[in-house]
Design an enzyme around this catalytic site. Structure first.
Site, PDB file in Angstrom:
ATOM      1  N   ASP A   1     -21.019 -16.108  76.486  1.00  0.00           N
ATOM      2  CA  ASP A   1     -20.484 -15.149  75.522  1.00  0.00           C
ATOM      3  C   ASP A   1     -19.416 -15.901  74.735  1.00  0.00           C
ATOM      4  O   ASP A   1     -18.324 -16.144  75.235  1.00  0.00           O
ATOM      5  CB  ASP A   1     -19.892 -13.945  76.276  1.00  0.00           C
TER       6      ASP A   1
ATOM      7  N   LYS B   1     -14.522 -17.878  65.368  1.00  0.00           N
ATOM      8  CA  LYS B   1     -15.808 -17.181  65.212  1.00  0.00           C
ATOM      9  C   LYS B   1     -15.895 -16.447  63.876  1.00  0.00           C
ATOM     10  O   LYS B   1     -16.953 -16.331  63.287  1.00  0.00           O
ATOM     11  CB  LYS B   1     -15.972 -16.190  66.364  1.00  0.00           C
TER      12      LYS B   1
ATOM     13  N   GLU C   1     -25.298  -9.584  71.095  1.00  0.00           N
ATOM     14  CA  GLU C   1     -24.347  -9.147  72.125  1.00  0.00           C
ATOM     15  C   GLU C   1     -24.688  -7.758  72.697  1.00  0.00           C
ATOM     16  O   GLU C   1     -24.698  -7.589  73.921  1.00  0.00           O
ATOM     17  CB  GLU C   1     -22.917  -9.180  71.567  1.00  0.00           C
TER      18      GLU C   1
ATOM     19  N   ASP D   1     -18.533  -1.840  71.448  1.00  0.00           N
ATOM     20  CA  ASP D   1     -17.885  -3.116  71.776  1.00  0.00           C
ATOM     21  C   ASP D   1     -16.574  -3.268  71.014  1.00  0.00           C
ATOM     22  O   ASP D   1     -16.556  -3.580  69.828  1.00  0.00           O
ATOM     23  CB  ASP D   1     -18.851  -4.266  71.442  1.00  0.00           C
TER      24      ASP D   1
HETATM   25  P1  ADP Z   1     -13.518 -10.631  72.084  1.00  0.00           P
HETATM   26  O1  ADP Z   1     -14.856 -10.013  72.280  1.00  0.00           O
HETATM   27  O2  ADP Z   1     -12.969 -10.396  70.715  1.00  0.00           O
HETATM   28  O3  ADP Z   1     -13.465 -12.037  72.510  1.00  0.00           O
HETATM   29  P2  ADP Z   1     -12.479  -9.343  74.485  1.00  0.00           P
HETATM   30  O4  ADP Z   1     -13.646  -8.490  74.744  1.00  0.00           O
HETATM   31  O5  ADP Z   1     -12.209 -10.445  75.424  1.00  0.00           O
HETATM   32  O6  ADP Z   1     -12.458  -9.845  72.996  1.00  0.00           O
HETATM   33  O7  ADP Z   1     -11.214  -8.364  74.418  1.00  0.00           O
HETATM   34  C1  ADP Z   1      -9.922  -8.841  74.275  1.00  0.00           C
HETATM   35  C2  ADP Z   1      -8.998  -7.672  74.085  1.00  0.00           C
HETATM   36  O8  ADP Z   1      -9.044  -6.812  75.228  1.00  0.00           O
HETATM   37  C3  ADP Z   1      -7.554  -8.083  73.902  1.00  0.00           C
HETATM   38  O9  ADP Z   1      -6.986  -7.385  72.807  1.00  0.00           O
HETATM   39  C4  ADP Z   1      -6.903  -7.615  75.213  1.00  0.00           C
HETATM   40  O10 ADP Z   1      -5.537  -7.256  75.038  1.00  0.00           O
HETATM   41  C5  ADP Z   1      -7.732  -6.399  75.540  1.00  0.00           C
HETATM   42  N1  ADP Z   1      -7.614  -6.064  76.969  1.00  0.00           N
HETATM   43  C6  ADP Z   1      -7.922  -6.864  78.019  1.00  0.00           C
HETATM   44  N2  ADP Z   1      -7.626  -6.237  79.172  1.00  0.00           N
HETATM   45  C7  ADP Z   1      -7.114  -5.026  78.850  1.00  0.00           C
HETATM   46  C8  ADP Z   1      -6.615  -3.914  79.604  1.00  0.00           C
HETATM   47  N3  ADP Z   1      -6.551  -3.941  80.937  1.00  0.00           N
HETATM   48  N4  ADP Z   1      -6.166  -2.839  78.930  1.00  0.00           N
HETATM   49  C9  ADP Z   1      -6.207  -2.808  77.583  1.00  0.00           C
HETATM   50  N5  ADP Z   1      -6.664  -3.800  76.820  1.00  0.00           N
HETATM   51  C10 ADP Z   1      -7.107  -4.914  77.447  1.00  0.00           C
HETATM   52 MG    MG Z   2     -16.801  -9.788  72.771  1.00  0.00          MG
END
Ligand code: ADP
Ligand code: MG
Length: 624
Positions: free
Chosen positions: A25, A87, A186, A208
């Site tokens: 991913d 990205k 995705e 998502d």
């Molecule tokens: P991407 O797909 O853009 O790479 P992710 O799916 O990894 O992103 O999501 C990252 C986001 O999720 C960040 O903004 C992070 O602060 C938020 N996040 C991660 N854990 C938590 C949580 N426990 N509660 C709220 N938000 C969270």
């Molecule tokens: Mg993602």
């Protein structure tokens, strides 16, 4: 949009050694790698036990590129050489990047227009190279853990990624020394992770919400066939915006002035993010800000207050959900399952609101951070040949309507946007002129009414149509979009059986912003388009009337009309000629009916004389 057809690895019965495969991913904020071991898909941690690799790369002089948490930690002190969210830049040109992301802290190398390069101490780097560094790091992790080289990987991309963005992703994997078995959407990966592909039939929504972007997709599955029915989203909505609102709240509570909030922006964002994540687990969290100038602010934030702060963002995410449903032609209660993906779907308010919107509890039991990588790993395992393939076919939709130019520069849509591929649609056309033996076909893509506002894909000519009177030929034009998104158009004259055709690749070179723009244009020009269409239609009709009349006059004008009658017709015809060049469709319509009237006696006489001609030599009985 690309399509995924998973049918290969043939000899499932022949046992062979287990090949190492992984799902990756490649996220905007975080990236992960997963693999299937003993039939179970699991994400692989780094040496310190962390699964998420922040998608951040810090370039340094020499050969000391840093990827992940350490790079992320350096973002504040070394913003110029530390690339975040690469990205977003994938597959985009320099102009587009500058227009879309005007606030990026990087300096771009202006020499290369095609692929923007960020100037760093290690030299200019493109988003592809940044992504390649992230992929290399994950490859290393997987190979160290699994003790061997990876045979192949499945890398996930957003469903809306166009050809250029997909190609850029593939290039990054190649640079990282990975063999890409397939790119996987995705949302599809998330559905696969939940085993939804095993169901007989159903419609699922994939919600998502990541760090910086929001995507919602509606998938339909039927007997192992997976289609993306629609996608929508917001490219600037994610967890970062939650952090920003919490940071704003802190600034307000603490009474910081602008200088201070700018100076400590990064620190404020970090503490806001921690507070947000803490509130996912608890009802209240303490905030303790200590600045390097010795000052300090302490406070607390409760979940209710937090919910109030972020409520507008949650509402904002529901708009694309509505749009996706509308594009798929569905209601919220047609959705059988809702899958939550992305770290930000951990926020309890997000879960509740999404549940309320779709009227059902969303699926959350697979970690929303890991679900995409897990699905990708399951696919990689099938594709590399470790499992007998159960003919899993993953389908896609066309992003823009496909059509043909018709008389007057109008576009007739043959396949509307968001139609699932593969698809074949046929429509009948006819000739416009007497004795017409060739017809040129112009294939177009877009939502607008006029040819000039759509994108031209191809032209070809159907020849050897047998000469017939206008309107008698029956030309069947078939549009076929195959599983790979390749369009072929054939035209066949049914009475003579002559055929002609062409193949085109419709999505090639069209960026998602162009697609977006074309959709926006079609909405904002609806009224113009209707008026323009009426004008063209009247012009075409006028042309037809004039040509038919001229032909009739050439044939019978002298025999059947007096000089006076002829003059009256000529003058009405001149009025119509004049009106045709103007832009008032009503004036053309009036001139057409005036000419009809002026020539009606002539038409009646021609009818009589042709009946007489036809009757000559026949007995009346023959006709009764
Ligand atoms: P991407 O797909 O853009 O790479 P992710 O799916 O990894 O992103 O999501 C990252 C986001 O999720 C960040 O903004 C992070 O602060 C938020 N996040 C991660 N854990 C938590 C949580 N426990 N509660 C709220 N938000 C969270
Ligand atoms: Mg993602």
């Amino acid at each position: 949009m690309a399509l995924l057809q998973i049918s290969e690895p043939g000899e499932s019965s022949a046992p062979h050694e287990h090949r190492l495969a992984a799902g990756i991913d490649l996220g905007t904020t975080n990236s992960l790698v997963a693999t299937v071991r003993s039939g179970v898909a699991e994400t692989l941690p780094d040496q310190s036990g962390k699964f998420l690799l922040p998608s951040v790369v810090r370039f340094a002089a020499g050969d000391s590129t840093v990827v992940g948490s350490d790079a992320k930690a350096a973002a504040a002190e070394d913003p110029v050489n530390t690339v975040l969210s690469a990205k977003r830049l994938m597959g985009r040109g320099l102009e587009e990047v500058k227009a879309r992301f005007p606030k990026l802290p990087y300096e771009f190398d202006n020499d290369c227009e095609v692929v923007p390069r960020i100037k760093t101490v290690a030299g200019p780097v493109s988003a592809i190279e940044v992504s390649a560094e992230i992929l290399k790091s994950l490859r290393q992790r997987a190979e160290d853990t699994l003790g061997g080289e990876l045979s192949g990987v499945v890398v996930t991309v957003p469903a809306y990624f166009d050809d250029a963005q997909r190609q850029a992703t593939k290039d990054a994997a190649k640079i990282a020394g990975l063999k890409v078995l397939r790119l996987l959407n995705e949302p599809t990966a998330a559905a696969v992770a939940y085993g939804l592909d095993q169901r007989a039939e159903g419609t699922v929504a994939i919600f998502d919400l990541g760090g910086g972007t929001f995507d919602v997709s509606i998938l339909h599955l039927k007997q192992g066939v997976f289609e993306v029915r629609s996608t929508a989203g917001d490219t600037s909505l994610g967890g970062d915006d939650f952090d920003q609102l919490v940071a704003d709240w802190i600034v307000e509570q603490a009474g910081f002035d602008e200088d201070r909030s700018i100076r400590y922006h990064r620190q404020l964002m970090n503490i806001a993010c921690s507070a947000k994540e803490a509130l996912t687990e608890t009802q209240q969290t303490e905030i303790d800000l200590q600045f390097d100038d010795g000052s300090r602010w302490q406070g607390h934030l409760g979940r209710d207050e937090f919910n109030r702060i972020v409520q507008p963002l949650v509402k904002k995410a529901l708009l694309p959900c509505r749009r996706a449903l509308r594009d798929a032609g569905l209601e919220a209660n047609d959705i059988d399952e809702v899958v939550m993906v992305g770290g930000s779907t951990r926020v309890p308010l997000v879960r509740e609101s999404v549940g309320e919107f779709f009227g059902r509890e969303p699926l959350v039991h697979i970690d929303p951070d890991k679900v995409v990588a897990v699905g990708a790993a399951l696919q990689a395992d099938v594709l590399v040949g470790n499992k007998s393939s159960d003919e899993m076919l993953l389908l896609d939709v066309i992003p823009l309507s496909l059509g043909l130019e018709t008389m007057g520069g109008l576009v007739e849509k043959i396949i509307p946007r968001n139609t699932t591929i593969p698809v074949a649609r046929a429509q009948d056309f006819t000739t416009f002129k007497d004795g017409q033996t060739a017809m040129s076909l112009h294939v177009l893509q877009g939502e607008r009414e006029l040819v000039q506002d759509c994108r031209s894909l191809a032209r070809f000519t159907l020849r050897e149509i047998p000469p017939m009177v206008a309107g008698a030929a029956r030309i069947r034009v078939t549009f076929q979009v195959d599983a790979d998104g390749l369009l072929s158009v054939t035209a066949r004259e049914e009475t003579a059986g002559v055929e002609s055709g062409i193949e085109v690749k419709p999505s090639y070179g069209l960026t998602d912003s162009e697609i977006e723009q074309m959709l926006l244009d079609s909405l904002s020009h609806v009224e113009d388009d209707v008026a323009a269409r009426s004008l063209r239609e009247e012009q075409v009709e006028a042309q037809r009337v004039i040509e038919a009349l001229d032909a009739a006059l050439a044939q019978d004008g002298n025999a059947l009309l007096s000089a006076e009658e002829r003059a009256a017709i000529d003058s009405a015809s001149a009025v119509l000629h004049d009106a045709m060049t103007g832009s008032d469709h009503r004036a053309i319509k009036r001139a057409i009916s005036a000419l009809d009237k002026a020539s009606s006696e002539f038409a009646a006489r021609r009818m009589d004389s042709s009946i007489k001609r036809a009757l000559a030599g026949h007995k009346v009985e023959d006709f009764s």
